[in-house]
Write a protein that holds these residues in place. Structure first.
Motif, PDB file in Angstrom:
ATOM      1  N   TYR A 149       0.830  -1.204   0.000  1.00 31.02           N
ATOM      2  CA  TYR A 149       0.000   0.000   0.000  1.00 31.02           C
ATOM      3  C   TYR A 149       0.867   1.258   0.000  1.00 31.02           C
ATOM      4  O   TYR A 149       0.515   2.266  -0.615  1.00 31.02           O
ATOM      5  N   ILE A 150       2.013   1.201   0.728  1.00 30.21           N
ATOM      6  CA  ILE A 150       2.889   2.376   0.765  1.00 30.21           C
ATOM      7  C   ILE A 150       3.356   2.726  -0.650  1.00 30.21           C
ATOM      8  O   ILE A 150       3.299   3.879  -1.073  1.00 30.21           O
ATOM      9  N   TYR A 151       3.779   1.703  -1.387  1.00 31.41           N
ATOM     10  CA  TYR A 151       4.223   1.958  -2.759  1.00 31.41           C
ATOM     11  C   TYR A 151       3.062   2.475  -3.611  1.00 31.41           C
ATOM     12  O   TYR A 151       3.231   3.359  -4.444  1.00 31.41           O
ATOM     13  N   ALA A 152       1.865   1.910  -3.399  1.00 27.60           N
ATOM     14  CA  ALA A 152       0.705   2.333  -4.191  1.00 27.60           C
ATOM     15  C   ALA A 152       0.385   3.804  -3.946  1.00 27.60           C
ATOM     16  O   ALA A 152       0.130   4.565  -4.876  1.00 27.60           O
ATOM     17  N   VAL A 153       0.412   4.214  -2.657  1.00 28.91           N
ATOM     18  CA  VAL A 153       0.125   5.608  -2.330  1.00 28.91           C
ATOM     19  C   VAL A 153       1.159   6.522  -2.975  1.00 28.91           C
ATOM     20  O   VAL A 153       0.839   7.575  -3.520  1.00 28.91           O
ATOM     21  N   GLY A 154       2.427   6.085  -2.953  1.00 31.16           N
ATOM     22  CA  GLY A 154       3.472   6.912  -3.532  1.00 31.16           C
ATOM     23  C   GLY A 154       3.374   6.989  -5.041  1.00 31.16           C
ATOM     24  O   GLY A 154       3.753   7.979  -5.652  1.00 31.16           O
ATOM     25  N   SER A 155       2.858   5.933  -5.638  1.00 32.46           N
ATOM     26  CA  SER A 155       2.788   5.905  -7.091  1.00 32.46           C
ATOM     27  C   SER A 155       1.706   6.833  -7.605  1.00 32.46           C
ATOM     28  O   SER A 155       1.917   7.588  -8.553  1.00 32.46           O
ATOM     29  N   ASN A 156       0.542   6.782  -7.010  1.00 29.40           N
ATOM     30  CA  ASN A 156      -0.565   7.639  -7.430  1.00 29.40           C
ATOM     31  C   ASN A 156      -1.672   7.550  -6.386  1.00 29.40           C
ATOM     32  O   ASN A 156      -2.456   6.605  -6.392  1.00 29.40           O
ATOM     33  N   PRO A 157      -1.728   8.530  -5.486  1.00 30.54           N
ATOM     34  CA  PRO A 157      -2.667   8.423  -4.367  1.00 30.54           C
ATOM     35  C   PRO A 157      -4.129   8.302  -4.803  1.00 30.54           C
ATOM     36  O   PRO A 157      -4.893   7.568  -4.173  1.00 30.54           O
ATOM     37  N   GLU A 158      -4.498   8.986  -5.881  1.00 33.70           N
ATOM     38  CA  GLU A 158      -5.900   8.921  -6.304  1.00 33.70           C
ATOM     39  C   GLU A 158      -6.229   7.531  -6.844  1.00 33.70           C
ATOM     40  O   GLU A 158      -7.273   6.960  -6.534  1.00 33.70           O
ATOM     41  N   SER A 159      -5.344   7.010  -7.675  1.00 31.68           N
ATOM     42  CA  SER A 159      -5.551   5.655  -8.176  1.00 31.68           C
ATOM     43  C   SER A 159      -5.631   4.675  -7.017  1.00 31.68           C
ATOM     44  O   SER A 159      -6.473   3.783  -6.997  1.00 31.68           O
ATOM     45  N   ALA A 160      -4.739   4.862  -6.048  1.00 31.58           N
ATOM     46  CA  ALA A 160      -4.713   3.953  -4.911  1.00 31.58           C
ATOM     47  C   ALA A 160      -6.029   4.024  -4.152  1.00 31.58           C
ATOM     48  O   ALA A 160      -6.613   2.991  -3.795  1.00 31.58           O
ATOM     49  N   ARG A 161      -6.532   5.233  -3.967  1.00 28.66           N
ATOM     50  CA  ARG A 161      -7.793   5.394  -3.230  1.00 28.66           C
ATOM     51  C   ARG A 161      -8.920   4.678  -3.965  1.00 28.66           C
ATOM     52  O   ARG A 161      -9.744   3.996  -3.372  1.00 28.66           O
ATOM     53  N   LEU A 162      -8.928   4.831  -5.289  1.00 25.92           N
ATOM     54  CA  LEU A 162      -9.997   4.209  -6.066  1.00 25.92           C
ATOM     55  C   LEU A 162      -9.814   2.704  -6.164  1.00 25.92           C
ATOM     56  O   LEU A 162     -10.694   2.005  -6.650  1.00 25.92           O
ATOM     57  N   ALA A 163      -8.658   2.201  -5.747  1.00 25.85           N
ATOM     58  CA  ALA A 163      -8.482   0.754  -5.715  1.00 25.85           C
ATOM     59  C   ALA A 163      -8.711   0.227  -4.301  1.00 25.85           C
ATOM     60  O   ALA A 163      -8.382  -0.904  -3.995  1.00 25.85           O
ATOM     61  N   GLY A 164      -9.280   1.071  -3.442  1.00 31.62           N
ATOM     62  CA  GLY A 164      -9.635   0.617  -2.105  1.00 31.62           C
ATOM     63  C   GLY A 164      -8.502   0.681  -1.099  1.00 31.62           C
ATOM     64  O   GLY A 164      -8.599   0.109  -0.031  1.00 31.62           O
ATOM     65  N   VAL A 165      -7.425   1.368  -1.423  1.00 32.71           N
ATOM     66  CA  VAL A 165      -6.328   1.506  -0.469  1.00 32.71           C
ATOM     67  C   VAL A 165      -6.685   2.608   0.526  1.00 32.71           C
ATOM     68  O   VAL A 165      -7.090   3.695   0.112  1.00 32.71           O
ATOM     69  N   PRO A 166      -6.582   2.328   1.831  1.00 31.03           N
ATOM     70  CA  PRO A 166      -6.871   3.380   2.830  1.00 31.03           C
ATOM     71  C   PRO A 166      -5.737   4.390   2.865  1.00 31.03           C
ATOM     72  O   PRO A 166      -4.873   4.333   3.730  1.00 31.03           O
ATOM     73  N   VAL A 167      -5.770   5.326   1.935  1.00 34.47           N
ATOM     74  CA  VAL A 167      -4.633   6.224   1.718  1.00 34.47           C
ATOM     75  C   VAL A 167      -4.290   7.024   2.976  1.00 34.47           C
ATOM     76  O   VAL A 167      -3.134   7.143   3.358  1.00 34.47           O
ATOM     77  N   ARG A 168      -5.318   7.525   3.654  1.00 34.69           N
ATOM     78  CA  ARG A 168      -5.061   8.344   4.844  1.00 34.69           C
ATOM     79  C   ARG A 168      -4.368   7.541   5.928  1.00 34.69           C
ATOM     80  O   ARG A 168      -3.397   7.980   6.528  1.00 34.69           O
ATOM     81  N   MET A 169      -4.907   6.353   6.155  1.00 33.97           N
ATOM     82  CA  MET A 169      -4.346   5.512   7.215  1.00 33.97           C
ATOM     83  C   MET A 169      -2.888   5.212   6.908  1.00 33.97           C
ATOM     84  O   MET A 169      -2.016   5.307   7.783  1.00 33.97           O
ATOM     85  N   VAL A 170      -2.610   4.867   5.675  1.00 26.41           N
ATOM     86  CA  VAL A 170      -1.240   4.535   5.283  1.00 26.41           C
ATOM     87  C   VAL A 170      -0.335   5.751   5.483  1.00 26.41           C
ATOM     88  O   VAL A 170       0.767   5.648   6.029  1.00 26.41           O
ATOM     89  N   THR A 171      -0.828   6.922   5.062  1.00 26.24           N
ATOM     90  CA  THR A 171      -0.003   8.127   5.165  1.00 26.24           C
ATOM     91  C   THR A 171       0.294   8.457   6.621  1.00 26.24           C
ATOM     92  O   THR A 171       1.441   8.731   7.000  1.00 26.24           O
ATOM     93  N   ILE A 172      -0.745   8.424   7.466  1.00 23.10           N
ATOM     94  CA  ILE A 172      -0.512   8.700   8.883  1.00 23.10           C
ATOM     95  C   ILE A 172       0.488   7.696   9.448  1.00 23.10           C
ATOM     96  O   ILE A 172       1.399   8.039  10.192  1.00 23.10           O
ATOM     97  N   SER A 173       0.340   6.447   9.056  1.00 29.17           N
ATOM     98  CA  SER A 173       1.210   5.403   9.609  1.00 29.17           C
ATOM     99  C   SER A 173       2.675   5.641   9.264  1.00 29.17           C
ATOM    100  O   SER A 173       3.546   5.438  10.111  1.00 29.17           O
ATOM    101  N   VAL A 174       2.952   6.051   8.025  1.00 29.47           N
ATOM    102  CA  VAL A 174       4.367   6.207   7.683  1.00 29.47           C
ATOM    103  C   VAL A 174       4.988   7.361   8.473  1.00 29.47           C
ATOM    104  O   VAL A 174       6.134   7.251   8.914  1.00 29.47           O
ATOM    105  N   TYR A 175       4.234   8.440   8.681  1.00 31.31           N
ATOM    106  CA  TYR A 175       4.789   9.529   9.488  1.00 31.31           C
ATOM    107  C   TYR A 175       4.948   9.082  10.934  1.00 31.31           C
ATOM    108  O   TYR A 175       5.905   9.442  11.615  1.00 31.31           O
TER     109      TYR A 175
END
Lengths: 366, 554
Positions: free
Chosen positions: A235-261
């Protein structure tokens, strides 16, 4: 309104080598040329080229080569380099720095950046030292110190995902806040008198291997595992690649982003505790400038600031390269200022080569 | 007759194997509005780009004022007097109107902007387009769309030489009243002897301001002539005039139980509510003009865009569209229109792109799913006949059609009940299109509910069992799969069909208005300002004395 971030243009290959006049569906004729940088193909397809280091080690290969060359050169140039004493010294110097670089890498993989790691390191270290001096037992002190880093990391993540601040700004603010907090709480004085048992953590050895090296290796290994073997890592790689695409593929973008910080903050906190242990004191200005060195280590190790490219091993390698260069400079009595120039050039060369490679593989239709 | 100021003769342009334009001729005469008509993909944008120098033509001649233009560049064409007003505004939003008007040639002395000279010139330019009460210091960002469009025109008019103006769908973002103002202004420019090329999807606008019409079809010239020779039916026939090829799968499907049911979906506070349903084994087509809210509707159903009200049922079970994740788990998939921005993860490999949506369901304790999921993904990709050297290569190295297959495989791997396609064949060459159509047909036959949004009418009609036409965010009507392109165009552009005023007029319009839409129908009036009576607008000469007299009311 979804926020769209446009990055490097994506080269696509239009398949043009269709046999003239042939409407055949011959898959082999339509095959695109394989990308030079990719893992070995298990299916055993015909390959028309030599296997290179890049195939095995991926994007870190350049860093590994540089590291091996540097080690080889220093071994020849200095009798002291390959001594146990110097190596454990080197390990102690690099370890803390490597831990932070690995945390920074996670953030960079999401196309973010964490400028606050140096300040958080200073705050965590000094706070732990203060707690210890105040008589708090060792383990709770350490947990609190690491906890402060984690909490500030979460704040960074919330600023980026909820307040929608650019990562650069959010963590730049945190850089100032955390450093200010530690200077206020310590009154800019070094905290001395931490218990002996605490100092052993970073200065001790197990079977001759420095504890710090073991901790750094474990952190790197865990992060390597997370990034390559877990859903969260992908998911981390997916968010970095394209956050909008990742979101539309069901990736919890916010959760992943908060987690990495959060993880970056946690590792910065851990680094602060270890530094305090190693120095036997809480120094309010500790970690100044670490954020840039950590970013440099990631970049030298093959990470792309545009996200989705890089690995834990690469970040650790980058940290090692910088450590080895510093160590070698000391051994050979080279002016430290020249070393700074050398590391600067190294960053430019590393990224320059990467750009060249990307362009060449795009041009060759791979 | 006046000599054309710009003439294109036998212009052709190909993108790889796709012939975008072949042997197209076009003349622009001073004091005339030439309307360029054609379906999406007919080659209108390519022609405009050739005209403005953004694209190099492959063959054919291009003359401005009788002088041949050999190697046009946007700058040289502009210097020669051919200006364009684009649909996506080219203004810099954070700068002031005056700065925008003269960007690139700001009046300055030794690098310091001469403010008063700038203000004066801007004032003059704005007055010229009737924006007498707009301050040149206003920030563009804060202006309404119509004003911005007029500023854009003012900017074009400040060029040193203006002989030809190209308007590329200037009214798409405007309301009726704003469009009317813009059209009036274009008529004034015509009186000043400007040659204009006007591109629009709204037929009624062509009849209102056009003198001449040039119709493109499949990249070649279909027809051209004075607009007084045309009525709406003839124009649509000229645009469409094509057999629907056997590219599309046979439709002998039976709609089963409803796979997806949407009730009273409202995207904004004041937007009309939308009801729709799609049965399992059925393909529902959604048609409409650009900006009719089709993509937004799909995003809302998928939970990726917020909604104000509405209920969703997937397979009979109510679902709250709280996010893509929730809808995915409920069994809904969405293939977005813009694959690069809203679909692909370019740095990741083909395999990783396919499995990304299914990782969680296949994972045990957070670890990546095992070999089985990868093998299943490979099998799907094989069955879709993906052409790639290796499934480990980055997805960005694939061609458009293959990228679409990767995204399709991504959603098939989640085992959806409903699959929504937004412009599934945009940017995909003909061969891959046929394959995709077959796959979509097969999926419906296997019991999935399919929703297809497409601007390309033959595709919409060829695929869909039932077609819902949207207009201005509301359901304008529903058509059976056997409808004609004319029916869809009429409903979509509001020149017949669902409009109450058209009850008397349209011949085979007003078709099978679905029983379930009246609620949304009633919500239309507030969003559309009262339209003028269906008498021909009282504009000067050669406009519509068309014999058909089909009501062009909205």
């Amino acid at each position: 309104m979804p926020k769209l971030i446009w990055r490097e243009p994506i080269e696509t290959t239009t398949i043009t080598n269709r046999p003239p006049g042939g409407e055949t569906d011959d898959a082999s004729a339509l095959e695109t040329v394989p990308q030079p940088r990719q893992a070995l193909e298990p299916k055993g397809e015909p390959r028309r080229r030599v296997i290179t280091l890049g195939d095995i080690a991926g994007r870190e290969s350049g860093g590994l080569v540089v590291l091996l060359v540097a080690i080889g050169a220093l071994t020849l140039a200095s009798d002291e380099f390959l001594t146990g004493n110097n190596l454990s010294n080197l390990a102690r110097q690099v370890a803390i720095f490597g831990i932070i670089a690995v945390g920074q890498l996670l953030v960079i993989l999401t196309a973010g950046i964490d400028l606050s790691v140096g300040s958080i390191l200073g705050l965590s270290g000094a706070s732990t030292a203060q707690l210890l001096v105040a008589g708090v037992p060792i383990l709770p002190s350490i947990l609190l110190g690491v906890g402060i880093g984690t909490a500030l990391g979460i704040v960074n993540g919330l600023l980026v995902t909820r307040a929608l601040l650019p990562p650069f700004i959010a963590t730049l603010g945190m850089l100032g806040i955390a450093r200010g907090m530690v200077l206020v709480s310590t009154d800019a004085q070094t905290i001395q008198g931490v218990p002996e048992a605490f100092q052993v953590i970073a200065n001790g050895t197990v079977l001759g291997v420095p504890n710090l090296l073991i901790i750094a290796a474990v952190v790197t290994a865990v992060m390597w595992f997370v990034l390559t073997r877990t859903v969260f890592g992908r998911y981390i790689y997916a968010v970095g690649s394209n956050p909008e695409s990742a979101r539309l593929a069901g990736v919890p973008v916010r959760m992943v982003t908060i987690s990495v910080y959060m993880i970056s903050g946690l590792l910065a906190g851990l680094g602060g505790v270890l530094l305090a242990s190693r120095l036997g004191a809480g120094i309010p200005t500790a970690g100044t400038g670490f954020e840039l060195s950590a970013i440099a280590a990631c970049v030298i190790g093959g990470a792309s600031l545009f996200g989705a490219k890089g690995s834990a091993i690469g970040a650790a390698t980058g940290a090692l390269i910088m450590g080895v260069l510093n160590n070698g400079g000391n051994l050979l009595a080279i002016n430290a200022f020249y070393l700074q120039i050398a590391i600067g050039v190294l960053i430019l060369v590393a990224v320059g080569f990467d750009q060249l490679n990307t362009r060449r593989s795009a041009a060759s239709g791979g | 007759m006046v000599r054309p100021v710009v003439e294109l003769h036998g212009v052709s342009k190909a993108f790889g194997p796709v012939q975008a334009l072949s042997d197209v001729s076009l003349g622009l005469v001073p004091g005339q509005v030439n309307c360029l008509a054609g379906e999406n993909g007919a080659g209108k944008s390519t022609l405009i780009k050739v005209l403005t120098g953004a694209l190099r033509r492959d063959s054919g001649s291009y003359e401005i004022d009788g002088r041949p233009v050999t190697a046009p560049s946007p700058a040289s064409v502009r210097a020669a007097g051919v200006q364009a007003v684009y649909q996506e505004l080219s203004l810099l939003p954070h700068l002031s109107v005056a700065e925008n008007l003269f960007m690139g040639r700001l009046p300055a002395r030794t690098g310091i902007i001469a403010r008063s000279r700038l203000q004066n010139r801007a004032r003059k330019a704005l007055d010229e387009v009737g924006l007498t009460d707009l301050s040149p210091q206003a920030i563009v960002e804060r202006l309404p769309a119509a004003t911005r469009q007029l500023v854009e025109i003012a900017k074009v008019l400040t060029a040193d030489s203006v002989k030809v103006i190209v308007f590329d769908e200037p009214t798409t973002a405007l309301t009726e009243a704003e469009s009317e103002r813009l059209l009036q202004h274009i008529l004034r420019l015509r009186e000043r002897g400007m040659a204009m090329l006007y591109v629009t999807h709204r037929l009624e606008e062509m009849f209102e301001i056009g003198d001449w019409v040039t119709v493109l079809r499949d990249g070649s010239l279909s027809e051209a002539g004075p607009i007084s020779d045309y009525d709406e039916d003839r124009l649509i026939t000229a645009m469409v005039g094509r057999e629907i090829s056997s590219l599309y799968p046979e439709t002998h499907r039976q709609a089963g139980t409803p796979a997806l049911r949407v009730r009273g979906l409202r995207r904004f506070d004041r937007s009309p509510s939308i009801d729709l349903h799609v049965g399992s084994g059925e393909i529902l087509g959604i048609g409409g003009l650009l900006g009719a809210g089709r993509s937004g509707l799909l995003l809302s159903i998928f939970g990726a865009a917020p909604i104000v009200a509405g209920q969703l049922e997937v397979g009979g079970k109510p679902v709250k569209p709280s996010g893509p994740c929730a809808m995915m788990n409920a069994g809904v998939g969405l293939l977005t229109e813009d694959r690069k921005v809203l679909g692909l993860l370019p740095e990741l490999s083909i395999r990783e792109n396919v499995t990304i949506a299914s990782l969680r369901s296949g994972s045990r304790r957070g670890l990546l799913p095992g070999r089985e999921q990868v093998e299943e993904a490979d099998r799907l990709l094989d069955s879709l006949r993906l052409r790639a050297g290796s499934y480990d290569q980055p997805v960005s190295t694939l061609s458009g059609g293959n990228q679409q297959k990767v995204l399709l495989a991504r959603w098939l791997l989640t085992k959806p009940k409903v699959l929504m396609f937004d412009e599934p064949t945009k940017g995909i060459d003909v061969g891959a299109k046929g394959e995709l159509y077959t796959v979509i047909g097969d999926l419906a036959a296997s019991g999935l509910g399919i929703i297809v949004v497409s601007s390309y009418l033959p595709e919409l009609l060829g695929l869909a069992d039932r077609i819902l036409v949207l207009r201005d965010g509301a359901v304008a009507g529903e058509l059976p799969g056997s409808a004609t392109e004319e029916d869809v165009l009429r409903l979509a552009s509001g020149s017949g069909g669902a409009e109450p005023a058209a009850e008397d007029g349209s011949p085979d319009g007003g078709p099978s208005l679905s029983d379930e839409v009246p609620a949304s129908e009633r919500t239309i009036p507030p969003t559309i300002p009262p339209t003028p009576p269906p008498t021909p607008p009282s504009t000067p000469p050669p406009t519509p004395d068309d014999p058909g007299g089909v009501s062009r009311d909205a």
